[in-house]
Write an enzyme that holds these catalytic residues in place. Structure first.
Site, mmCIF file in Angstrom:
data_model
loop_
_atom_site.group_PDB
_atom_site.id
_atom_site.type_symbol
_atom_site.label_atom_id
_atom_site.label_comp_id
_atom_site.label_asym_id
_atom_site.label_seq_id
_atom_site.Cartn_x
_atom_site.Cartn_y
_atom_site.Cartn_z
ATOM 1 N N TYR A 59 0.711 1.384 -5.453
ATOM 2 C CA TYR A 59 1.998 1.807 -4.898
ATOM 3 C C TYR A 59 2.783 2.682 -5.776
ATOM 4 C CZ TYR A 59 0.531 -2.524 -2.305
ATOM 5 O OH TYR A 59 -0.178 -2.801 -1.262
ATOM 6 N N SER A 237 0.273 -5.881 6.658
ATOM 7 C CA SER A 237 1.176 -5.078 8.134
ATOM 8 C C SER A 237 1.469 -6.018 9.064
ATOM 9 C CB SER A 237 -0.007 -4.122 8.769
ATOM 10 O OG SER A 237 0.130 -2.735 7.479
ATOM 11 N N PHE A 241 2.666 -0.934 11.218
ATOM 12 C CA PHE A 241 3.973 -0.008 10.524
ATOM 13 C C PHE A 241 4.074 0.352 11.571
ATOM 14 C CE2 PHE A 241 -0.786 2.655 8.881
ATOM 15 C CZ PHE A 241 -0.402 1.466 7.258
ATOM 16 N N GLY A 242 4.896 -0.303 11.503
ATOM 17 C CA GLY A 242 6.592 -0.695 12.365
ATOM 18 C C GLY A 242 6.191 -0.518 14.004
ATOM 19 N N LEU A 244 4.990 -2.545 15.819
ATOM 20 C CA LEU A 244 5.263 -4.332 16.569
ATOM 21 C C LEU A 244 7.185 -4.092 16.184
ATOM 22 C CD1 LEU A 244 2.537 -6.293 15.483
ATOM 23 C CD2 LEU A 244 2.849 -4.964 18.091
ATOM 24 N N GLY A 246 8.668 -1.872 18.323
ATOM 25 C CA GLY A 246 9.241 -1.381 19.228
ATOM 26 C C GLY A 246 10.026 -0.003 18.812
ATOM 27 N N LYS A 247 10.586 0.399 18.830
ATOM 28 C CA LYS A 247 10.592 1.396 17.835
ATOM 29 C C LYS A 247 10.355 2.603 18.798
ATOM 30 C CE LYS A 247 9.863 1.796 12.993
ATOM 31 N NZ LYS A 247 10.390 1.898 11.638
#
Length: 349
Positions: A59, A237, A241-242, A244, A246-247
């Site tokens: 990372y 996850s 990766f975001g 879910l 909704g954005k």
């Protein structure tokens, strides 16, 4: 759905180590997040009862030679500044082989590789020991990272026993407390357990694999392994990766959102996955929840999950993610979720 403001805890399987059911992921620190922001997230999470932190020598992601290990250095500087080492359970990982990790090493999980990786990670983290040390993915070429179909790797030679002996040396030296695997399948998990059982070697406590509403492949056979063999899933996850959150569906994603910065990370944003996410969003809204909290609550409630690894690029996201621990999904909501899953099973591999 019920809401109570308290953190939930469990133990790492076959240990007496108490960990929060929410684990703080750190993959964005050093890339999307600065050192100061990483420290801010650590302070906030600890204040909310989160005592479990996950990192890796790879990372931040995307992985590059220039930034390799930067995330762990951020955690290390926080530990030094705060003196909070005894308040947290720290998990890290040794990178497996692959083209995108050649800048770290090309020697896999050889004895020298494990020792070198530990030497460097302890220095970055500014600590004498790691509570949970994980193999980031298998050395052998198998169906990992979204590859659905298995092809036999004829070049790989069985080295499970050697790996466990190397990790045992680190445990006896006091540098590792427990071990785990990641991105593994059922056969690999059982092989590690078999070697441990028959040769008095360290036992795998956890498996860190992808698990979310869009990727429930863990339930196919690994869930049974996890429950019958007492190997806890650290679900990574869980927010896909975001997706879910909704954005992306609503068009409210910030410019520094992961899929805007790194569109090649499209595992969860294909046509089928997007359609499934829209249907899950409707369930959440119909039941007065955010999609994010419903998605995380679903993961938190699975009996094979030890902890859900949540990441965020700002405190508002992190607060909402942590608060998901206080959401309990009703049987009716779970039934609605399963109806979507049965129609569109695992739209993200």
């Amino acid at each position: 759905m019920t809401n109570k403001l308290f953190m939930k805890y469990t133990t790492l399987p076959n240990t007496n180590i108490k960990v929060s059911k929410i684990c703080l992921g750190s993959m964005t620190w050093g890339n999307q997040n600065t050192e100061a922001e990483g420290h801010e997230q650590l302070d906030f999470a600890l204040d909310q009862g989160v005592n479990f932190i996950d990192t890796a020598e790879l990372y931040p992601v995307p992985a590059t030679a220039e930034m390799s290990g930067r995330t762990s250095k951020i955690i290390g500087s926080w530990l030094k500044k705060t003196g909070n080492r005894d308040k947290v359970i720290l998990a890290s990982k040794i990178a497996g082989g692959g083209d995108y990790t050649a800048h770290i090493r090309t020697t896999g999980f050889s004895p020298n590789a494990i020792k070198e990786a530990m030497d460097l990670e302890l220095k970055r983290l500014q600590t004498d020991y790691i509570d949970l040390y994980q193999l980031h993915w298998p050395e052998r070429d198998t169906n990992r990272f979204g590859v659905r179909n298995f092809k036999l790797d004829t070049k790989w030679e069985d080295n499970f026993n050697e790996i466990l002996h190397s990790l045992d040396s680190e445990i006896k030296a006091g540098r590792i407390r427990n071990i785990g695997i990641s991105n593994e399948n059922s056969w690999g998990t059982m092989r590690y357990l078999e070697e441990s059982r028959h040769h008095n070697l360290p036992r795998v406590a956890t498996i860190q694999n992808a698990y979310s509403l869009l990727t429930r492949t863990f339930e196919t056979d690994l869930a049974e392994v996890a429950l019958r063999e007492n190997v806890g899933l650290l679900a990574y996850s869980p927010m896909a990766f975001g997706v879910l959150s909704g954005k992306y569906i609503k068009g409210t994603a910030a410019d520094n959102a992961r899929l805007k910065l790194f569109p090649r990370f499209a595992r969860y944003s294909g046509e089928k996955a997007t359609e499934a996410a829209k249907r899950y969003l409707k369930i959440a809204e119909d039941n007065n929840m955010s999609l994010a909290q419903m998605s995380l609550a679903f993961v938190n409630q699975q009996p094979f999950v030890t902890s859900a690894i949540v990441g965020a690029t700002n405190l508002k996201q992190l607060k909402q993610n942590i608060e998901s621990i206080n959401v309990t999904l009703s049987e009716d909501v779970l039934h609605q979720i399963d109806e979507i899953h049965n129609m569109m099973p695992n739209p993200a591999p």
